[in-house]
Design a protein around this motif. Structure first.
Motif, PDB file in Angstrom:
ATOM      1  N   SER A   1      52.494 -74.411 -35.250  1.00  0.00           N
ATOM      2  CA  SER A   1      52.137 -73.689 -34.034  1.00  0.00           C
ATOM      3  C   SER A   1      51.405 -72.409 -34.393  1.00  0.00           C
ATOM      4  O   SER A   1      51.685 -71.780 -35.418  1.00  0.00           O
ATOM      5  CB  SER A   1      53.394 -73.360 -33.219  1.00  0.00           C
ATOM      6  OG  SER A   1      53.089 -72.463 -32.162  1.00  0.00           O
TER       7      SER A   1
ATOM      8  N   ASN B   1      45.486 -78.888 -30.080  1.00  0.00           N
ATOM      9  CA  ASN B   1      45.116 -78.513 -28.708  1.00  0.00           C
ATOM     10  C   ASN B   1      45.025 -76.993 -28.536  1.00  0.00           C
ATOM     11  O   ASN B   1      45.763 -76.376 -27.767  1.00  0.00           O
ATOM     12  CB  ASN B   1      46.109 -79.097 -27.710  1.00  0.00           C
ATOM     13  CG  ASN B   1      46.143 -80.613 -27.754  1.00  0.00           C
ATOM     14  OD1 ASN B   1      45.102 -81.260 -27.876  1.00  0.00           O
ATOM     15  ND2 ASN B   1      47.327 -81.186 -27.687  1.00  0.00           N
TER      16      ASN B   1
ATOM     17  N   THR C   1      42.804 -73.385 -27.861  1.00  0.00           N
ATOM     18  CA  THR C   1      41.711 -72.795 -27.104  1.00  0.00           C
ATOM     19  C   THR C   1      41.189 -71.583 -27.853  1.00  0.00           C
ATOM     20  O   THR C   1      41.971 -70.809 -28.412  1.00  0.00           O
ATOM     21  CB  THR C   1      42.183 -72.373 -25.705  1.00  0.00           C
ATOM     22  OG1 THR C   1      42.649 -73.522 -24.998  1.00  0.00           O
ATOM     23  CG2 THR C   1      41.061 -71.719 -24.910  1.00  0.00           C
TER      24      THR C   1
ATOM     25  N   THR D   1      40.330 -68.165 -27.848  1.00  0.00           N
ATOM     26  CA  THR D   1      40.623 -67.037 -26.960  1.00  0.00           C
ATOM     27  C   THR D   1      39.711 -65.847 -27.205  1.00  0.00           C
ATOM     28  O   THR D   1      39.602 -64.967 -26.354  1.00  0.00           O
ATOM     29  CB  THR D   1      42.089 -66.600 -27.120  1.00  0.00           C
ATOM     30  OG1 THR D   1      42.335 -66.294 -28.500  1.00  0.00           O
ATOM     31  CG2 THR D   1      43.034 -67.712 -26.690  1.00  0.00           C
TER      32      THR D   1
ATOM     33  N   ASP E   1      47.471 -72.069 -29.190  1.00  0.00           N
ATOM     34  CA  ASP E   1      47.903 -73.341 -28.614  1.00  0.00           C
ATOM     35  C   ASP E   1      48.758 -73.043 -27.387  1.00  0.00           C
ATOM     36  O   ASP E   1      48.672 -71.953 -26.804  1.00  0.00           O
ATOM     37  CB  ASP E   1      48.641 -74.183 -29.661  1.00  0.00           C
ATOM     38  CG  ASP E   1      49.843 -73.469 -30.268  1.00  0.00           C
ATOM     39  OD1 ASP E   1      50.316 -72.470 -29.690  1.00  0.00           O
ATOM     40  OD2 ASP E   1      50.326 -73.908 -31.333  1.00  0.00           O
ATOM     41  N   ASN E   2      49.617 -73.987 -26.982  1.00  0.00           N
ATOM     42  CA  ASN E   2      50.397 -73.778 -25.758  1.00  0.00           C
ATOM     43  C   ASN E   2      51.458 -72.694 -25.905  1.00  0.00           C
ATOM     44  O   ASN E   2      52.126 -72.348 -24.928  1.00  0.00           O
ATOM     45  CB  ASN E   2      51.026 -75.087 -25.276  1.00  0.00           C
ATOM     46  CG  ASN E   2      51.937 -75.716 -26.321  1.00  0.00           C
ATOM     47  OD1 ASN E   2      52.291 -75.077 -27.313  1.00  0.00           O
ATOM     48  ND2 ASN E   2      52.315 -76.964 -26.104  1.00  0.00           N
ATOM     49  N   SER E   3      51.624 -72.124 -27.109  1.00  0.00           N
ATOM     50  CA  SER E   3      52.520 -70.980 -27.279  1.00  0.00           C
ATOM     51  C   SER E   3      51.893 -69.694 -26.761  1.00  0.00           C
ATOM     52  O   SER E   3      52.581 -68.678 -26.591  1.00  0.00           O
ATOM     53  CB  SER E   3      52.879 -70.794 -28.758  1.00  0.00           C
ATOM     54  OG  SER E   3      51.752 -70.329 -29.498  1.00  0.00           O
ATOM     55  N   ASN E   4      50.556 -69.740 -26.552  1.00  0.00           N
ATOM     56  CA  ASN E   4      49.792 -68.577 -26.080  1.00  0.00           C
ATOM     57  C   ASN E   4      49.810 -67.407 -27.068  1.00  0.00           C
ATOM     58  O   ASN E   4      49.609 -66.257 -26.676  1.00  0.00           O
ATOM     59  CB  ASN E   4      50.286 -68.108 -24.709  1.00  0.00           C
ATOM     60  CG  ASN E   4      50.054 -69.140 -23.633  1.00  0.00           C
ATOM     61  OD1 ASN E   4      48.994 -69.767 -23.586  1.00  0.00           O
ATOM     62  ND2 ASN E   4      51.041 -69.345 -22.772  1.00  0.00           N
TER      63      ASN E   4
ATOM     64  N   THR F   1      37.652 -75.581 -26.656  1.00  0.00           N
ATOM     65  CA  THR F   1      38.909 -76.139 -27.136  1.00  0.00           C
ATOM     66  C   THR F   1      38.675 -77.070 -28.320  1.00  0.00           C
ATOM     67  O   THR F   1      37.582 -77.610 -28.499  1.00  0.00           O
ATOM     68  CB  THR F   1      39.630 -76.920 -26.023  1.00  0.00           C
ATOM     69  OG1 THR F   1      38.772 -77.987 -25.563  1.00  0.00           O
ATOM     70  CG2 THR F   1      39.993 -76.019 -24.860  1.00  0.00           C
TER      71      THR F   1
ATOM     72  N   MET G   1      43.043 -84.647 -23.193  1.00  0.00           N
ATOM     73  CA  MET G   1      43.732 -83.499 -22.605  1.00  0.00           C
ATOM     74  C   MET G   1      43.387 -83.360 -21.129  1.00  0.00           C
ATOM     75  O   MET G   1      42.417 -83.947 -20.636  1.00  0.00           O
ATOM     76  CB  MET G   1      43.343 -82.220 -23.344  1.00  0.00           C
ATOM     77  CG  MET G   1      41.895 -81.834 -23.193  1.00  0.00           C
ATOM     78  SD  MET G   1      41.487 -80.249 -23.984  1.00  0.00           S
ATOM     79  CE  MET G   1      41.736 -80.692 -25.694  1.00  0.00           C
TER      80      MET G   1
END
Length: 715
Positions: free
Chosen positions: A495, A521, A523, A525, A550-553, A589, A675
């Motif tokens: 992660s 996955n 992005t 930023t 990732d989805n953890s931001n 992404t 996605m």
């Protein structure tokens, strides 16, 4: 004052009119920030990007001597650096600023920056910029604008009296923006402190006020460093040394966020009483087995006049058990020793530190931090592995075999055709790995590594050492290539939160140093982690690094400059005009981002090797949904292609998007997108490096829409 002052007067004659079109701004105006900005954590100058003139007193010469010794005093790579102070010496805040000249080529030396001397009063024209949370002026070299000599002062003037609590509060230090930012770039003095965190590799150390407040002494000056830019022999004070005063300019680091003090000249540090010096700590065995007693030796001396070491001990534990104290025995030439008994346990971990006291009752420890930085060794009843060499369980990042010789084996995961460096401060690199998971990879240093190739299983004998906080095997005496064309270990899925912007040695990140890892996955930023989008220069910094999450931001860095691939963030102008190059844009992404984890310049960062480490790149071309009224799959371009092509598509409604590639037999060969995506106009990059020439089909599936098109790969 040096004779170069006379040269300045001659060389700048007639140049005063060249910079008159730019506004003249005081140092205070450039540095001052209102409380509401500081309380919100915003510490950048309000004039970022402006070209201005500023007048001040030179605090340090950019070079030792412009004629006979052109080595820089304040190290900034190939650049020149100095600091200006407000001409009003009574100013006690917002009164200092960093000055940088990025271009020091012969053509740019007409600025006269290299001729500056301490206590001169000058007017400098440049662009206001922010680097590493520190405001600076980048001297204007295009158009070439000479520095104007106004006069001189008798000396630098008295520094501003501050305490550590005015700057950094707490341990570990945290930037106290409200009280500390006003001293950035200023010439200050701190009195009556005690040293700690001595680093004998680079020469840095910390000073402490006894109330829990700490600030680090940065080794930027060549007079206070052990790195390659040193101008004299220097050893940082022993932990526990009293400092009567230290003078210097205040700088700012971002990782972790903290202020530092930068002494400039040798007389900026006055040392008081010192505790015993404990140095040259060694064990008698490189590799320790279950039946081996280990003798620890160290040079222990008292540097104070008339002082003497009265007692010394080794304090050790086995597998985290009870602490055992062993008295050390003094020998010739201040060499003290003690022997840790054999530990008959395979894979046992023995950690230890040294303690000494002098005749004044002053006590020193080595290491000073006996939690994170303990010495340790492993007791092994088997050959040593890369895992053993990399393993660093206390958070220091140092190996149990640091400065000892080992023989280890692994498969080469990156060679010099993969990691070619940034062409400047980071060189090409080779790595090997001996399995999947943490602590499994290592950097192979030296010229002996250059001929190695990806997929070779090798056995290497050499010295383990730290290079810029990376563990490596170097000073290689033997390289045996056991076989070729072997499969590489699988990437470990990590992660972005595991790496983030964590400090050096943090175990969740450190364990993957040198290891093949991947993020899923993610992005983009920030397409430039160090400044504004676009090329560096003119007040902007761009070192080819992006931020992804990732989805953890949680953001972490990806280094694009050092690998051999087409992806870039436009760190220099023109990269986007090179055929085949792919600019990584904000909000784009990746299905996967892969590479090797590396540490440099205060950050862990993923370094992709070649183009196949970038998987499923999707660039959001236009996220304004008013322009997207229908589903559409465009013909790839170019077509035919070799080996990279772009596929563009539109979706008018949010949905789960799949884009897959099939061979002519209908067999799936690649998934490009997998996605959920918002309405918009997208493009995805298809890299067919691993495929053979032929006809391929690509298909989109989203909501109830499906479309298939044909493309041709010609190699």
């Amino acid at each position: 004052m040096k004779t170069k002052l006379f040269l300045v007067l001659i060389m700048i004659a007639g140049t005063f009119t060249l910079a008159q079109n730019y506004p003249h701004v005081s140092i205070r105006d450039l540095q001052f920030l209102p409380d509401d900005s500081l309380s919100a954590g915003r510490d950048a100058s309000l004039h970022i990007g402006d070209t201005v003139q500023v007048t001040g007193v030179v605090m340090v010469s950019p070079v030792v001597d412009p004629t006979f010794d052109r080595r820089p005093i304040m190290w900034a790579g190939a650049r020149w650096q100095t600091y200006l102070r407000d001409t009003n010496y009574a100013a006690v805040d917002w009164a200092g600023i960093n000055i940088i000249q990025n271009d020091t080529s012969t053509a740019a030396q007409g600025t006269l920056m290299d001729l500056l001397d301490t206590a001169q009063v000058v007017t400098i024209t440049g662009v206001v910029a922010e680097f590493s949370q520190q405001t600076q002026i980048n001297v204007l070299t295009n158009p070439l604008t000479p520095i104007q000599f106004i006069g001189s002062k008798p000396d630098r003037g008295q520094p501003v009296e501050v305490t550590i609590a005015d700057l950094n509060t707490g341990t570990p230090p945290a930037a106290n923006l409200l009280s500390g930012e006003k001293y950035e770039g200023m010439y200050v003095i701190i009195r009556n402190v005690i040293t700690s965190d001595r680093n004998t590799t680079n020469g840095t150390f910390a000073i402490n006020d006894g109330l829990g407040n700490q600030i680090f002494v940065h080794d930027q000056s060549g007079y206070f460093t052990k790195r390659s830019h040193q101008l004299r022999t220097f050893d940082p004070p022993i932990d526990g040394t009293t400092i009567q005063y230290i003078r210097g300019v205040i700088g700012h680091f971002t990782n972790p966020s903290r202020y530092v003090i930068r002494p400039m000249y040798p007389d900026d540090l006055l040392i008081g009483q010192s505790p015993p010096s404990i140095s040259n700590i060694r064990r008698n065995l490189d590799l320790v087995g279950p039946n081996d007693a280990v003798t620890i030796t160290a040079t222990i001396t008292d540097l104070d006049q008339g002082g003497a070491v009265t007692e010394a001990k080794v304090k050790y534990r086995v597998n985290g058990g009870d602490l055992v104290e062993l008295p050390m025995v003094a020998g010739l030439n201040n060499l003290w020793s003690a022997t840790i008994p054999a530990v008959n346990l395979d894979s046992a971990l023995v950690d230890f530190y040294l303690w000494a006291k002098d005749n004044d009752g002053m006590i020193s420890l080595n290491p000073q931090d006996t939690v994170r930085n303990k010495y340790f060794y492993l007791v092994l009843n088997r050959p040593v592995t890369i895992y053993d060499v990399q393993y660093s369980p206390f958070g220091s990042g140092f190996s149990a075999y640091n400065n000892y010789r080992v023989t280890i084996s692994g498969v080469v995961t990156a060679d010099t055709s993969d990691l070619q460096g940034d062409g400047n401060q980071v060189s090409r690199r080779v790595y090997m790995q001996d399995g999947v998971g943490p602590w499994r990879g290592i950097w192979i240093g030296g010229l002996a590594a250059d001929p190695l190739q990806r997929g070779q299983i090798v056995t290497i004998s050499g010295l383990i050492r730290e290079s810029n906080s990376n563990t490596m095997i170097d000073s290689i005496t033997s390289v045996v290539i056991n076989s070729n064309n072997n499969s590489l270990p699988d990437f470990v899925t990590v992660s972005t939160a595991d790496i983030g912007t964590l400090p050096n040695g943090t175990i969740s990140a450190e364990q993957y140093e040198g290891v093949l890892i991947k993020y899923l996955n993610v992005t983009v930023t920030d397409e430039n982690a160090d400044g504004n989008p676009g090329p560096g220069g003119g007040g902007n910094s761009n070192f080819g690094e992006i931020l992804v999450a990732d989805n953890s931001n949680v953001n972490t860095r990806v280094e694009l400059q050092e690998g051999n691939h087409e992806y870039h963030n436009l760190w220099v102008a023109g990269l986007d005009t090179v055929p085949g190059n792919i600019r990584v844009l904000q909000n784009s992404t990746f299905e996967e981002l892969r590479g090797i984890l590396f540490y440099s310049f205060g950050n862990y960062k993923l370094v992709p090797r070649k183009s196949d480490d970038f998987v499923g790149y999707v660039s959001d071309v236009n996220d304004n949904i008013t322009f997207v009224s229908e589903y559409k799959l465009e013909q790839n371009y170019p077509n035919p292609f070799n080996p990279i092509t772009t596929i563009q598509y539109n979706i008018p409604k949010e949905g789960f998007v799949q884009i897959k590639v099939f061979n002519i037999l209908g067999q799936e060969v690649k998934t490009l997108v997998n996605m959920n995506q918002a309405p918009g106009n997208y493009k995805v990059i298809f890299d067919a490096s691993s495929l053979s020439s032929g006809v391929y089909l690509y298909q989109i599936n989203v909501n109830d829409y499906q479309m298939t098109k044909k493309m041709i790969l010609m190699k």
